[in-house]
Design a protein around this motif. Structure first.
Motif, PDB file in Angstrom:
ATOM      1  N   LEU A 155       0.826  -1.198   0.000  1.00  0.00           N
ATOM      2  CA  LEU A 155       0.000   0.000   0.000  1.00  0.00           C
ATOM      3  C   LEU A 155       0.867   1.257   0.000  1.00  0.00           C
ATOM      4  CD1 LEU A 155      -2.867  -0.761   2.564  1.00  0.00           C
ATOM      5  CD2 LEU A 155      -3.128  -0.384   0.092  1.00  0.00           C
ATOM      6  N   LYS A 156       0.381   2.285  -0.676  1.00  0.00           N
ATOM      7  CA  LYS A 156       1.016   3.596  -0.598  1.00  0.00           C
ATOM      8  C   LYS A 156       0.734   4.211   0.770  1.00  0.00           C
ATOM      9  CE  LYS A 156       0.099   4.490  -5.528  1.00  0.00           C
ATOM     10  NZ  LYS A 156      -0.639   5.360  -6.476  1.00  0.00           N
ATOM     11  N   PRO A 157       1.587   5.132   1.242  1.00  0.00           N
ATOM     12  CA  PRO A 157       1.251   5.866   2.467  1.00  0.00           C
ATOM     13  C   PRO A 157      -0.120   6.525   2.315  1.00  0.00           C
ATOM     14  CG  PRO A 157       3.532   6.267   1.862  1.00  0.00           C
ATOM     15  CD  PRO A 157       2.927   5.482   0.716  1.00  0.00           C
ATOM     16  N   GLY A 158      -0.974   6.327   3.306  1.00  0.00           N
ATOM     17  CA  GLY A 158      -2.345   6.822   3.223  1.00  0.00           C
ATOM     18  C   GLY A 158      -3.299   5.865   2.543  1.00  0.00           C
ATOM     19  N   GLY A 159      -2.779   4.752   2.022  1.00  0.00           N
ATOM     20  CA  GLY A 159      -3.620   3.766   1.363  1.00  0.00           C
ATOM     21  C   GLY A 159      -4.537   3.052   2.340  1.00  0.00           C
ATOM     22  N   VAL A 160      -5.636   2.542   1.845  1.00  0.00           N
ATOM     23  CA  VAL A 160      -6.678   1.972   2.687  1.00  0.00           C
ATOM     24  C   VAL A 160      -6.771   0.458   2.497  1.00  0.00           C
ATOM     25  CG1 VAL A 160      -8.464   2.438   0.934  1.00  0.00           C
ATOM     26  CG2 VAL A 160      -9.126   2.116   3.326  1.00  0.00           C
TER      27      VAL A 160
ATOM     28  N   ASP B  98      -9.093  -4.882  16.196  1.00  0.00           N
ATOM     29  CA  ASP B  98      -7.866  -5.047  16.975  1.00  0.00           C
ATOM     30  C   ASP B  98      -6.738  -5.593  16.119  1.00  0.00           C
ATOM     31  OD1 ASP B  98      -6.483  -5.103  19.617  1.00  0.00           O
ATOM     32  OD2 ASP B  98      -6.420  -7.257  19.202  1.00  0.00           O
ATOM     33  N   VAL B  99      -7.045  -6.535  15.225  1.00  0.00           N
ATOM     34  CA  VAL B  99      -6.032  -7.107  14.332  1.00  0.00           C
ATOM     35  C   VAL B  99      -5.420  -6.012  13.456  1.00  0.00           C
ATOM     36  CG1 VAL B  99      -5.721  -8.632  12.351  1.00  0.00           C
ATOM     37  CG2 VAL B  99      -6.977  -9.436  14.348  1.00  0.00           C
TER      38      VAL B  99
ATOM     39  N   PHE C 173      -2.157  -0.358  11.252  1.00  0.00           N
ATOM     40  CA  PHE C 173      -3.061   0.531  10.531  1.00  0.00           C
ATOM     41  C   PHE C 173      -3.634   1.572  11.484  1.00  0.00           C
ATOM     42  CE2 PHE C 173      -2.807  -3.208   7.892  1.00  0.00           C
ATOM     43  CZ  PHE C 173      -2.776  -2.687   6.604  1.00  0.00           C
ATOM     44  N   VAL C 174      -3.954   2.743  10.948  1.00  0.00           N
ATOM     45  CA  VAL C 174      -4.438   3.850  11.779  1.00  0.00           C
ATOM     46  C   VAL C 174      -5.832   4.259  11.331  1.00  0.00           C
ATOM     47  CG1 VAL C 174      -2.101   4.671  12.252  1.00  0.00           C
ATOM     48  CG2 VAL C 174      -3.350   5.597  10.280  1.00  0.00           C
ATOM     49  N   ASP C 175      -6.484   5.047  12.203  1.00  0.00           N
ATOM     50  CA  ASP C 175      -7.850   5.531  11.937  1.00  0.00           C
ATOM     51  C   ASP C 175      -8.773   4.368  11.559  1.00  0.00           C
ATOM     52  OD1 ASP C 175      -7.004   8.161  12.376  1.00  0.00           O
ATOM     53  OD2 ASP C 175      -6.408   8.403  10.284  1.00  0.00           O
ATOM     54  N   VAL C 176      -8.657   3.281  12.316  1.00  0.00           N
ATOM     55  CA  VAL C 176      -9.414   2.070  12.003  1.00  0.00           C
ATOM     56  C   VAL C 176     -10.873   2.239  12.422  1.00  0.00           C
ATOM     57  CG1 VAL C 176      -9.607  -0.413  12.350  1.00  0.00           C
ATOM     58  CG2 VAL C 176      -7.340   0.679  12.286  1.00  0.00           C
ATOM     59  N   GLU C 177     -11.768   1.931  11.514  1.00  0.00           N
ATOM     60  CA  GLU C 177     -13.201   1.964  11.789  1.00  0.00           C
ATOM     61  C   GLU C 177     -13.777   0.568  11.599  1.00  0.00           C
ATOM     62  OE1 GLU C 177     -15.075   4.864   9.350  1.00  0.00           O
ATOM     63  OE2 GLU C 177     -13.970   6.562  10.207  1.00  0.00           O
ATOM     64  N   ALA C 178     -14.660   0.168  12.511  1.00  0.00           N
ATOM     65  CA  ALA C 178     -15.258  -1.164  12.459  1.00  0.00           C
ATOM     66  C   ALA C 178     -16.753  -1.072  12.219  1.00  0.00           C
ATOM     67  CB  ALA C 178     -14.988  -1.917  13.758  1.00  0.00           C
TER      68      ALA C 178
ATOM     69  N   PHE D  75     -20.779 -11.075   9.735  1.00  0.00           N
ATOM     70  CA  PHE D  75     -19.457 -10.600   9.318  1.00  0.00           C
ATOM     71  C   PHE D  75     -19.073  -9.364  10.116  1.00  0.00           C
ATOM     72  CE2 PHE D  75     -20.917 -12.971   5.677  1.00  0.00           C
ATOM     73  CZ  PHE D  75     -19.782 -13.571   5.162  1.00  0.00           C
ATOM     74  N   GLY D  76     -17.817  -9.302  10.529  1.00  0.00           N
ATOM     75  CA  GLY D  76     -17.236  -8.070  11.024  1.00  0.00           C
ATOM     76  C   GLY D  76     -16.455  -7.404   9.915  1.00  0.00           C
ATOM     77  N   GLU D  77     -16.447  -6.090   9.903  1.00  0.00           N
ATOM     78  CA  GLU D  77     -15.780  -5.312   8.853  1.00  0.00           C
ATOM     79  C   GLU D  77     -14.837  -4.309   9.500  1.00  0.00           C
ATOM     80  OE1 GLU D  77     -20.001  -5.478   6.397  1.00  0.00           O
ATOM     81  OE2 GLU D  77     -19.379  -3.660   7.476  1.00  0.00           O
ATOM     82  N   ALA D  78     -13.758  -4.008   8.811  1.00  0.00           N
ATOM     83  CA  ALA D  78     -12.838  -2.974   9.276  1.00  0.00           C
ATOM     84  C   ALA D  78     -12.221  -2.258   8.095  1.00  0.00           C
ATOM     85  CB  ALA D  78     -11.743  -3.565  10.158  1.00  0.00           C
ATOM     86  N   VAL D  79     -12.004  -0.971   8.275  1.00  0.00           N
ATOM     87  CA  VAL D  79     -11.301  -0.134   7.306  1.00  0.00           C
ATOM     88  C   VAL D  79     -10.173   0.580   8.056  1.00  0.00           C
ATOM     89  CG1 VAL D  79     -11.456   1.850   5.767  1.00  0.00           C
ATOM     90  CG2 VAL D  79     -13.335   0.211   5.864  1.00  0.00           C
ATOM     91  N   GLY D  80      -8.965   0.486   7.540  1.00  0.00           N
ATOM     92  CA  GLY D  80      -7.832   1.141   8.167  1.00  0.00           C
ATOM     93  C   GLY D  80      -6.877   1.695   7.135  1.00  0.00           C
ATOM     94  N   PHE D  81      -5.968   2.552   7.561  1.00  0.00           N
ATOM     95  CA  PHE D  81      -5.095   3.271   6.635  1.00  0.00           C
ATOM     96  C   PHE D  81      -3.622   3.066   7.005  1.00  0.00           C
ATOM     97  CE2 PHE D  81      -9.170   5.256   6.756  1.00  0.00           C
ATOM     98  CZ  PHE D  81      -9.440   5.578   5.442  1.00  0.00           C
ATOM     99  N   LYS D  82      -2.785   3.001   5.983  1.00  0.00           N
ATOM    100  CA  LYS D  82      -1.344   2.927   6.192  1.00  0.00           C
ATOM    101  C   LYS D  82      -0.834   4.310   6.613  1.00  0.00           C
ATOM    102  CE  LYS D  82       2.993   1.821   3.817  1.00  0.00           C
ATOM    103  NZ  LYS D  82       3.604   1.164   2.608  1.00  0.00           N
ATOM    104  N   PRO D  83      -0.078   4.386   7.682  1.00  0.00           N
ATOM    105  CA  PRO D  83       0.428   5.700   8.120  1.00  0.00           C
ATOM    106  C   PRO D  83       1.286   6.369   7.044  1.00  0.00           C
ATOM    107  CG  PRO D  83       0.801   4.006   9.781  1.00  0.00           C
ATOM    108  CD  PRO D  83       0.368   3.293   8.556  1.00  0.00           C
TER     109      PRO D  83
END
Length: 273
Positions: free
Chosen positions: A136-141, A187-188, A194-199, A265-273
């Motif tokens: 992932l690029k920096p800021g990539g999701v 948590d994973v 990953f940062v700014d993780v939303e579930a 299903f559980g879902e998560a979205v997170g970003f590469k610092p």
């Protein structure tokens, strides 16, 4: 849901005709809705464990004229994905046979990555997420949607006893997988850096008579197949008598006015610092 790890691992779901039917019912709008708001035209997206590409082609459409790359260890699934993309005119979609723990892509080369019911089957989840982070690029999701077996159900209550779900979960564990990963997904992601993780969470629901009949056929022909029964009995997870009871229960459930089934299903979205 598909194989994305080395052939040294056993994919608990297998690749029977019955199981691949459920893969084909999935699409980006219904199964990657948590990722779509983060995509832009021209983005470069990686679909890890893409299977037959039913979600991938929707992602490809969302990012046109950007590039969609799907990767899966199972060559037969990649062949189906390539055919599906060609039939739909998705010229920006490319599919590769490869390993999620050793991605064949350069560092910092994707704007977004996606998994659906893949990480739950990867014994080395940490290594897989490290590889996704690398490409992932920096800021990539990264967006993932993974099963919570413990919250999935067939209703009404006790239509099929809970031991059947426990047997499925134990089969996944026996092959190094994580049957309730969706519950721990936030948590994973955080542990992986990953940062700014939303579930979030959602269900695949089978409620109409047609969907109930489909789910009955899928469970009967996959989970109650000779191959799965043999595997479960070899592992000492369940007995043949238990499987026969579940088959009878499922047959009574099919067509009942109050019949409903759901996969959680559980879902998560997170970003590469």
């Amino acid at each position: 849901m598909s194989q994305a790890v080395s052939n040294e691992s056993i994919y608990a779901m297998g690749y029977s005709d019955e199981f691949t039917q459920i893969l084909h019912r999935r699409n980006a709008e219904t199964h990657a809705a948590h990722l779509l708001p983060h995509l832009r035209p021209g983005s470069r997206v990686l679909d890890v464990g893409c299977g037959p590409g039913s979600i991938s082609v929707g992602l490809a459409k969302a990012i046109e004229p950007g590039e969609l790359h799907g990767i899966d260890m199972e060559e037969s699934q990649i062949m189906v994905a390539r055919a599906s993309a060609a039939a739909g005119g998705h010229e920006n979609a490319t599919f590769h046979v490869g390993d999620a723990t050793n991605l064949p892509f350069e560092d910092d080369s994707f704007d977004a990555a996606h998994t659906h019911a893949v990480l739950m089957h990867v014994p080395d989840t940490e290594k897989t997420l490290s590889e996704v982070m690398r490409v992932l690029k920096p800021g990539g999701v990264l967006a993932s949607r993974e099963v919570i077996t413990d919250a999935s159900f067939i209703g009404p209550s006790e239509a099929v006893d809970r031991d059947a779900w426990d047997t499925f979960a134990n089969l996944v564990r026996a092959t190094g997988g994580h049957p309730d990963l969706g519950r721990d997904l936030k948590d994973v992601f955080v542990v992986a850096g990953f940062v700014d993780v939303e579930a979030s969470a959602s269900f695949d629901v089978f409620s109409s008579p047609e969907d109930v009949a489909f789910f009955h056929g899928f469970v009967n022909e996959w989970f109650l197949s000779d191959d799965v029964i043999e595997r479960a009995t070899q592992f000492g997870i369940a007995t043949g008598d238990q499987f026969e009871k579940w088959r009878s229960d499922l047959d009574r459930w099919d067509g009942a006015p109050g019949a409903v089934g759901a996969l959680a299903f559980g879902e998560a979205v997170g970003f590469k610092p």
